[in-house]
Write an enzyme that holds these catalytic residues in place. Structure first.
Site, short mmCIF file in Angstrom:
data_model
loop_
_atom_site.label_atom_id
_atom_site.label_comp_id
_atom_site.label_asym_id
_atom_site.label_seq_id
_atom_site.Cartn_x
_atom_site.Cartn_y
_atom_site.Cartn_z
N LYS A 1 0.80 -1.23 0.00
CA LYS A 1 0.00 0.00 0.00
C LYS A 1 0.82 1.27 0.00
O LYS A 1 1.85 1.35 0.67
CB LYS A 1 -0.86 0.03 1.26
CG LYS A 1 -1.89 -1.05 1.33
CD LYS A 1 -2.62 -0.85 2.63
CE LYS A 1 -3.73 -1.86 2.85
NZ LYS A 1 -4.22 -1.69 4.24
N GLY B 1 9.73 -6.07 6.82
CA GLY B 1 9.58 -7.50 7.13
C GLY B 1 9.48 -8.37 5.89
O GLY B 1 10.21 -9.36 5.74
N GLY C 1 9.10 -2.71 11.49
CA GLY C 1 8.51 -1.41 11.81
C GLY C 1 9.57 -0.36 12.11
O GLY C 1 9.47 0.80 11.68
P1 ADP Z 1 7.47 -4.71 3.86
O1 ADP Z 1 6.99 -5.67 4.93
O2 ADP Z 1 8.76 -5.15 3.26
O3 ADP Z 1 7.48 -3.28 4.34
P2 ADP Z 1 4.82 -4.52 2.69
O4 ADP Z 1 4.26 -5.15 3.92
O5 ADP Z 1 4.53 -3.11 2.44
O6 ADP Z 1 6.42 -4.78 2.63
O7 ADP Z 1 4.31 -5.30 1.40
C1 ADP Z 1 4.47 -6.68 1.21
C2 ADP Z 1 3.25 -7.29 0.58
O8 ADP Z 1 2.87 -6.59 -0.60
C3 ADP Z 1 3.49 -8.72 0.17
O9 ADP Z 1 2.67 -9.56 0.97
C4 ADP Z 1 3.07 -8.75 -1.29
O10 ADP Z 1 2.31 -9.89 -1.64
C5 ADP Z 1 2.23 -7.51 -1.43
N1 ADP Z 1 2.17 -7.04 -2.82
C6 ADP Z 1 3.19 -6.70 -3.62
N2 ADP Z 1 2.76 -6.37 -4.85
C7 ADP Z 1 1.41 -6.51 -4.85
C8 ADP Z 1 0.39 -6.34 -5.83
N3 ADP Z 1 0.67 -5.97 -7.08
N4 ADP Z 1 -0.88 -6.59 -5.45
C9 ADP Z 1 -1.17 -6.98 -4.20
N5 ADP Z 1 -0.25 -7.17 -3.22
C10 ADP Z 1 1.03 -6.94 -3.54
MG MG Z 2 5.03 -6.13 5.64
#
Ligand code: ADP
Ligand code: MG
Length: 391
Positions: free
Chosen positions: A198, A348, A371
């Site tokens: 997001k 994460g 976080g």
């Molecule tokens: P981080 O934990 O590294 O900060 P996020 O929690 O923001 O990363 O995002 C990770 C999630 O985003 C993953 O579970 C992945 O499946 C999802 N994601 C990535 N691209 C898409 C997409 N095009 N549509 C839906 N979900 C997505």
């Molecule tokens: Mg995450």
């Protein structure tokens, strides 16, 4: 500059040292799963042992509701640590109280005692002063090495530091050097790669990095909101209508900086076995959703990454949990692994993705804090660090 005192700056000989570690690791059937976070604390622990300190370790594990719950006991972690250090590690069934105090009193220089989960007391997450005082009473010095918990002002991360001389451990120092110092004074070109689910989770990160990065490469679910902000229909893709204005604003300010995917992999459902096809960026057909960046985007992004001197990456480029839609994420991971740049990965899911890719060894710094690393990328200071003694 990391301007806090560390364990190098304080006399440790024979001192009782309360070390806040981040031993919040997965436990399965009474055994430690991924022990990355425990291993990450070893340099600090070995230094303290070598300097004849008395080690008292505390941590939280999971989210118990402020009372004891054997599911979240740190006992398996104490046993695992004993194997890693090849030496006995004691365990106290509580982190404060009479039994703990007497166990601590029996320790000799070089000994290690792991205390039970700090979140077995409701005072931990409330940053209760009385609990902090009881923790402080166990020791002469407080060492914070729990980077992954430093964004929370809890009794064992922040409160306790009001009552003892408080310094950083080596893991804390290293995390802040990479996520703070490198990013605030990066060697240029500085490339930020941002993805994940997001935009709304990452507004602060985009804002802070757009003030510093030469190029921002966008992927993942957050790209969809940018596409929509540019006027493309995105079909069934994950999109945040509430963040459209914000995305438009970023596109306006970061006109030369922000790159969006030039092609995408679309799927007919959100599933591992979905039918898929590649298409250049443009209106997404009804009934289809974007689940990954496409190969042309990987090539374009790899070119940018190749020229970088500093790369920071947060957020997968696609739904990497499904192998067919992990290719964009792994392609970008490969480009970072091939580059000479100082590379930093935080978040994460991003860390899980780089570990799955098998390329973790090629990255300069992989953060142990989800976080906490995001808050650093937002340019915020962490309460568990702020309270430590200044150099
Ligand atoms: P981080 O934990 O590294 O900060 P996020 O929690 O923001 O990363 O995002 C990770 C999630 O985003 C993953 O579970 C992945 O499946 C999802 N994601 C990535 N691209 C898409 C997409 N095009 N549509 C839906 N979900 C997505
Ligand atoms: Mg995450």
């Amino acid at each position: 500059m990391f301007d806090k005192k560390t364990i190098r700056d304080i006399d440790l000989q024979g001192k009782r040292v309360l070390v806040r570690v981040d031993f919040n690791v997965p436990i399965k059937n009474g055994l430690v799963g991924d022990d990355t976070r425990i291993r990450a604390a070893l340099p600090t622990l070995e230094y303290l042992i070598g300097h004849q300190a008395i080690l008292i370790l505390c941590s939280h594990l999971g989210r118990p509701d402020g009372s004891p719950d054997v599911k979240y006991s740190l006992k398996p972690v104490a046993e695992h640590l004993s194997q890693l250090l090849s030496k006995p590690v004691g365990f106290a069934d509580d982190c404060i109280g009479a039994i703990t105090t007497s166990k601590v009193a029996a320790l000799k220089p070089g000994d290690i005692l792991v205390l039970e989960n700090t979140r077995f007391h409701a005072g931990e997450t409330k940053n209760d002063a009385d609990m902090a005082r009881q923790l402080a009473a166990l020791a002469d010095i407080f060492v914070n090495d729990a980077f992954g918990s430093a964004h929370r002002a809890h009794a064992s991360t922040e409160g306790v530091a009001h009552f003892l001389p408080a310094v950083a451990g080596f893991l804390m120092e290293k995390e802040i050097q990479y996520l703070g110092d490198v990013i605030s004074a990066p060697e240029k070109p500085f490339v930020a790669i941002l993805g994940g689910a997001k935009v709304s989770d990452k507004i602060g990160v985009i804002r802070n990095l757009s003030a510093k990065a030469d190029v921002i490469l966008i992927g993942g679910g957050m790209a969809n909101t940018f596409f929509k902000a540019e006027g493309y229909p995105v079909g069934e893709s994950l999109v945040e209508d509430e963040a459209l204005d914000q995305a438009r604003e970023f596109l306006k300010i970061g006109k030369t900086q922000i790159r969006l995917p030039v092609d995408v992999k679309i799927a007919d459902k959100f599933a591992e076995d979905a039918a898929w096809k590649l298409m250049p960026t443009g209106p997404i057909p009804n009934g289809w959703m974007i689940l990954d960046i496409g190969p042309e985007t990987v090539i374009a992004y790899a070119k940018v990454i190749k020229k970088a001197k500093t790369v920071i990456w947060n957020g997968p480029m696609g739904v990497f949990e499904f192998p067919e839609f992990a290719k964009g994420t792994f392609g970008v991971a490969q480009a970072i692994a091939n580059s000479q740049a100082t590379s930093i990965i935080g978040g994460g899911d991003s860390v899980a993705a780089i570990q799955q890719s098998g390329l973790a060894g090629k990255i300069s710094h992989i953060s142990t804090g989800g976080g906490a690393s995001l808050e650093m990328l937002e340019g915020l200071s962490l309460p568990g660090v702020t309270i430590l003694l200044d150099k």
